[in-house]
Design a protein around this motif. Structure first.
Motif, PDB file in Angstrom:
ATOM      1  N   ALA A   1       3.722 132.265  19.159  1.00  0.00           N
ATOM      2  CA  ALA A   1       4.914 131.816  18.442  1.00  0.00           C
ATOM      3  C   ALA A   1       6.158 131.922  19.311  1.00  0.00           C
ATOM      4  O   ALA A   1       6.990 131.010  19.342  1.00  0.00           O
ATOM      5  N   ALA A   2       6.301 133.044  20.015  1.00  0.00           N
ATOM      6  CA  ALA A   2       7.491 133.243  20.842  1.00  0.00           C
ATOM      7  C   ALA A   2       7.509 132.269  22.020  1.00  0.00           C
ATOM      8  O   ALA A   2       8.520 131.600  22.278  1.00  0.00           O
ATOM      9  N   PHE A   3       6.395 132.189  22.719  1.00  0.00           N
ATOM     10  CA  PHE A   3       6.315 131.279  23.864  1.00  0.00           C
ATOM     11  C   PHE A   3       6.485 129.832  23.405  1.00  0.00           C
ATOM     12  O   PHE A   3       7.261 129.062  23.986  1.00  0.00           O
ATOM     13  N   GLY A   4       5.773 129.468  22.343  1.00  0.00           N
ATOM     14  CA  GLY A   4       5.870 128.101  21.829  1.00  0.00           C
ATOM     15  C   GLY A   4       7.269 127.760  21.370  1.00  0.00           C
ATOM     16  O   GLY A   4       7.756 126.647  21.601  1.00  0.00           O
ATOM     17  N   GLY A   5       7.939 128.719  20.732  1.00  0.00           N
ATOM     18  CA  GLY A   5       9.299 128.471  20.273  1.00  0.00           C
ATOM     19  C   GLY A   5      10.257 128.213  21.410  1.00  0.00           C
ATOM     20  O   GLY A   5      11.129 127.338  21.323  1.00  0.00           O
ATOM     21  N   MET A   6      10.090 128.958  22.513  1.00  0.00           N
ATOM     22  CA  MET A   6      10.977 128.771  23.661  1.00  0.00           C
ATOM     23  C   MET A   6      10.700 127.444  24.365  1.00  0.00           C
ATOM     24  O   MET A   6      11.619 126.741  24.789  1.00  0.00           O
ATOM     25  N   VAL A   7       9.441 127.100  24.482  1.00  0.00           N
ATOM     26  CA  VAL A   7       9.086 125.826  25.123  1.00  0.00           C
ATOM     27  C   VAL A   7       9.582 124.652  24.282  1.00  0.00           C
ATOM     28  O   VAL A   7      10.130 123.676  24.797  1.00  0.00           O
ATOM     29  N   GLU A   8       9.403 124.759  22.969  1.00  0.00           N
ATOM     30  CA  GLU A   8       9.871 123.690  22.084  1.00  0.00           C
ATOM     31  C   GLU A   8      11.393 123.542  22.139  1.00  0.00           C
ATOM     32  O   GLU A   8      11.930 122.453  21.910  1.00  0.00           O
TER      33      GLU A   8
ATOM     34  N   TRP B   1      17.393 128.501  19.697  1.00  0.00           N
ATOM     35  CA  TRP B   1      16.456 129.394  20.381  1.00  0.00           C
ATOM     36  C   TRP B   1      16.964 130.823  20.427  1.00  0.00           C
ATOM     37  O   TRP B   1      16.172 131.773  20.365  1.00  0.00           O
ATOM     38  N   ARG B   2      18.293 130.995  20.495  1.00  0.00           N
ATOM     39  CA  ARG B   2      18.844 132.346  20.531  1.00  0.00           C
ATOM     40  C   ARG B   2      18.611 133.067  19.202  1.00  0.00           C
ATOM     41  O   ARG B   2      18.337 134.268  19.166  1.00  0.00           O
ATOM     42  N   THR B   3      18.723 132.333  18.117  1.00  0.00           N
ATOM     43  CA  THR B   3      18.460 132.912  16.799  1.00  0.00           C
ATOM     44  C   THR B   3      17.025 133.405  16.714  1.00  0.00           C
ATOM     45  O   THR B   3      16.758 134.512  16.224  1.00  0.00           O
ATOM     46  N   GLY B   4      16.090 132.594  17.186  1.00  0.00           N
ATOM     47  CA  GLY B   4      14.680 132.972  17.170  1.00  0.00           C
ATOM     48  C   GLY B   4      14.409 134.190  18.029  1.00  0.00           C
ATOM     49  O   GLY B   4      13.683 135.110  17.631  1.00  0.00           O
ATOM     50  N   LEU B   5      14.996 134.213  19.218  1.00  0.00           N
ATOM     51  CA  LEU B   5      14.771 135.313  20.152  1.00  0.00           C
ATOM     52  C   LEU B   5      15.342 136.622  19.606  1.00  0.00           C
ATOM     53  O   LEU B   5      14.692 137.677  19.677  1.00  0.00           O
ATOM     54  N   LEU B   6      16.547 136.562  19.056  1.00  0.00           N
ATOM     55  CA  LEU B   6      17.171 137.760  18.500  1.00  0.00           C
ATOM     56  C   LEU B   6      16.384 138.298  17.305  1.00  0.00           C
ATOM     57  O   LEU B   6      16.146 139.511  17.200  1.00  0.00           O
ATOM     58  N   ALA B   7      15.981 137.410  16.408  1.00  0.00           N
ATOM     59  CA  ALA B   7      15.237 137.840  15.220  1.00  0.00           C
ATOM     60  C   ALA B   7      13.896 138.442  15.613  1.00  0.00           C
ATOM     61  O   ALA B   7      13.477 139.474  15.055  1.00  0.00           O
ATOM     62  N   TRP B   8      13.220 137.822  16.564  1.00  0.00           N
ATOM     63  CA  TRP B   8      11.926 138.339  17.022  1.00  0.00           C
ATOM     64  C   TRP B   8      12.083 139.720  17.642  1.00  0.00           C
ATOM     65  O   TRP B   8      11.345 140.653  17.306  1.00  0.00           O
ATOM     66  N   ALA B   9      13.030 139.861  18.551  1.00  0.00           N
ATOM     67  CA  ALA B   9      13.211 141.129  19.252  1.00  0.00           C
ATOM     68  C   ALA B   9      13.555 142.254  18.279  1.00  0.00           C
ATOM     69  O   ALA B   9      13.036 143.376  18.397  1.00  0.00           O
TER      70      ALA B   9
ATOM     71  N   GLY C   1      10.196 127.895  15.329  1.00  0.00           N
ATOM     72  CA  GLY C   1       9.554 126.765  14.673  1.00  0.00           C
ATOM     73  C   GLY C   1      10.249 126.305  13.408  1.00  0.00           C
ATOM     74  O   GLY C   1       9.735 125.457  12.689  1.00  0.00           O
ATOM     75  N   THR C   2      11.432 126.837  13.129  1.00  0.00           N
ATOM     76  CA  THR C   2      12.165 126.420  11.926  1.00  0.00           C
ATOM     77  C   THR C   2      13.269 125.438  12.257  1.00  0.00           C
ATOM     78  O   THR C   2      13.992 124.998  11.367  1.00  0.00           O
ATOM     79  N   GLY C   3      13.406 125.119  13.531  1.00  0.00           N
ATOM     80  CA  GLY C   3      14.493 124.240  13.949  1.00  0.00           C
ATOM     81  C   GLY C   3      15.759 125.002  14.275  1.00  0.00           C
ATOM     82  O   GLY C   3      16.771 124.401  14.641  1.00  0.00           O
ATOM     83  N   ALA C   4      15.717 126.337  14.148  1.00  0.00           N
ATOM     84  CA  ALA C   4      16.889 127.149  14.457  1.00  0.00           C
ATOM     85  C   ALA C   4      17.117 127.185  15.962  1.00  0.00           C
ATOM     86  O   ALA C   4      16.218 126.910  16.761  1.00  0.00           O
TER      87      ALA C   4
END
Length: 215
Positions: free
Chosen positions: A120-127, A79-87, A74-77
């Motif tokens: 957050a994770a699902f929404g981030g990937m869909v977005e 999707w890979r950045t979001g997924l890596l940081a979350w995991a 949700g920061t505009g980053a």
């Protein structure tokens, strides 16, 4: 004798003590009697805050998940950045409390922090352009991978006795007895290798409408 200025018990204190007990001795150690003894109260008083043991475990599990950082979504980053940081944050939270992982593996149920993480994770990937069905599978895959990594240690699976691995029987395990000595390096390296492979593999199969990664 006047009433105490502060209540002897609170939900937060019960949850914190329960988590400490689980961390130290595992899930089977948690019982109403044992928890009450740790808190210095009578068993029935716990039921004023939690009706059942599962309700308490839900609160303990949600406390652990509340520490997972999903802010990269949700920061505009990319999707890979979001997924890596979350995991990575997810694994760190679970690895700090491995005994609660089997309970957490059942899913978020109605737990607020667990549901917010999933949202957050699902929404981030869909977005980011992933179709909802694929986003669901990706989030599930990350969850499986993280839980397995936090629950088990590859390095600890080998004993530190060099005589245990006779080269006549195990010609490729001549250095296996050294793995336990380097547990953190081995296990964290394995997690990073697998996580990178997962994310890079997803990038190869992403739908055309998913924005390209930044690198």
């Amino acid at each position: 004798m006047g009433r105490p200025r502060k209540p002897l018990l609170s939900r937060a204190r019960i949850v914190s003590t329960a988590l400490e007990l689980i961390d130290a001795e595992g899930l089977p150690a948690l019982s109403t009697r044992r928890l009450a003894a740790e808190l210095g109260v009578s068993g029935p008083s716990l039921y004023n805050h939690f009706a059942t043991k599962n309700e308490l475990l839900d609160a303990v599990a949600d406390t652990v998940i509340a520490g997972v950082d999903v802010s990269a979504f949700g920061t505009g980053a990319d999707w890979r950045t979001g997924l890596l940081a979350w995991a990575r944050s997810y694994r760190a939270a679970l690895a700090a409390h491995p005994h609660i992982v089997p309970f957490l593996a059942r899913g978020p149920g109605r737990r607020p922090a667990g549901l917010k993480m999933a949202d957050a994770a699902f929404g981030g990937m869909v977005e980011a352009g992933w179709p909802p069905a694929q986003a669901t599978r990706i989030c599930a895959a990350v969850r499986y991978f993280v839980a397995g990594s936090a629950l088990a240690s590859f390095a600890r699976g080998f004993v530190d006795d060099p005589d245990a691995y006779d080269p006549a029987d195990y010609p490729h395990l001549g250095q296996a007895h050294l793995l336990a000595e380097h547990q953190r390096q081995v296990d964290e390296g394995a997690f990073e290798t697998g996580l990178r492979a997962l994310v890079d593999g997803l990038a190869l199969h992403r739908p055309a409408r998913v924005p390209p990664a930044d690198g």
